[in-house]
Structure formats: structure tokens, C-alpha cells
Design a protein around this motif. Structure first.
Motif, PDB file in Angstrom:
ATOM      1  N   ALA A 198     -15.008  25.882  12.130  1.00 60.07           N
ATOM      2  CA  ALA A 198     -14.315  25.215  11.070  1.00 60.07           C
ATOM      3  C   ALA A 198     -14.766  23.799  10.816  1.00 60.07           C
ATOM      4  O   ALA A 198     -14.622  23.000  11.640  1.00 60.07           O
ATOM      5  N   SER A 247     -10.302  22.383   5.714  1.00 60.52           N
ATOM      6  CA  SER A 247      -9.189  23.196   5.327  1.00 60.52           C
ATOM      7  C   SER A 247      -8.391  22.631   4.467  1.00 60.52           C
ATOM      8  O   SER A 247      -8.290  21.385   4.210  1.00 60.52           O
ATOM      9  N   TYR A 281     -15.547  27.833   7.082  1.00 61.25           N
ATOM     10  CA  TYR A 281     -16.393  28.074   8.202  1.00 61.25           C
ATOM     11  C   TYR A 281     -17.897  27.655   7.916  1.00 61.25           C
ATOM     12  O   TYR A 281     -18.343  28.224   6.668  1.00 61.25           O
TER      13      TYR A 281
END
Length: 108
Positions: A25, A28, A40
Motif C-alpha cells: 500500500a 489511501s 497498492y
């Protein structure tokens, strides 16, 4: 004086759906109070797949000690303890008919 961490911080990871290599990741975004979108990137340089996954809150397992009434009403309550494996009350397949000895005529 700051306390020194004695562990390595973990980066959320999953598996690339194409090459099955670890994907890390890197960003976000909070969509709403229950959903986060996570970007990702595959660690295999030959694959290079970049994708988006969602992390969502679906139900409450243990109620909060400081509940927010606006959120608490929207989340369904789950079972705190899991049910035992034999919790179903099935009727055996052959219990809906009388015994063969009761139905069959006696030889005579």
C-alpha cells in the motif's frame, strides 16, 4: 525524551491478483466513516500492476464504550462469541416417514 519503538512499523500488504507477488500500500483516501480506499503497487518489477482496494467496516463485534449515536445506528450488531459448530437443529432425513416394519404387511 521520546520512547524508542522496538518493532518495525508494518505496511499494509496484499497479493497481486495477476502474478501473486506481494503488493504494498502506498496511499489511501477516506471515502466515508466506514470505507477507506487503498492504492497498492505490485513489488514484481516485471508485473508493475497498480490497483485500488477498499477496506470497509461491516458490523460491530463488540460495542464501543464511547458510542457515537450517528454511527452506532448504521452498523449491524454481530455475535460477540461465535456459535458452536453443532448449533443447527436439523431433522434427520429418515425421520419424516414411519419405520418400514410398521408399514409393511406381515407375512401370512
Amino acid at each position: 525524551m521520546t520512547k524508542k519503538r522496538n518493532y518495525t512499523p508494518r505496511v499494509p500488504a496484499t497479493v497481486c491478483p495477476h502474478c501473486l507477488t506481494r503488493s504494498i500500500a502506498y496511499d489511501s483516501v477516506q471515502l466515508d466513516v466506514f470505507t477507506r480506499e487503498i492504492r497498492y503497487v505490485c513489488q514484481d518489477a516485471d508485473c508493475g500492476h497498480t490497483f485500488v482496494a477498499q477496506l470497509g467496516i461491516f458490523r460491530t463485534v463488540r460495542p464501543s464504550m464511547k458510542p457515537n449515536p450517528l454511527i452506532d445506528a448504521k452498523l449491524p450488531r454481530g455475535d460477540w462469541r461465535s456459535k458452536p459448530a453443532n448449533d443447527d437443529q436439523r431433522v434427520p432425513a429418515n425421520d419424516d416417514q414411519p419405520d418400514a416394519a410398521e408399514v409393511a404387511p406381515a407375512p401370512g
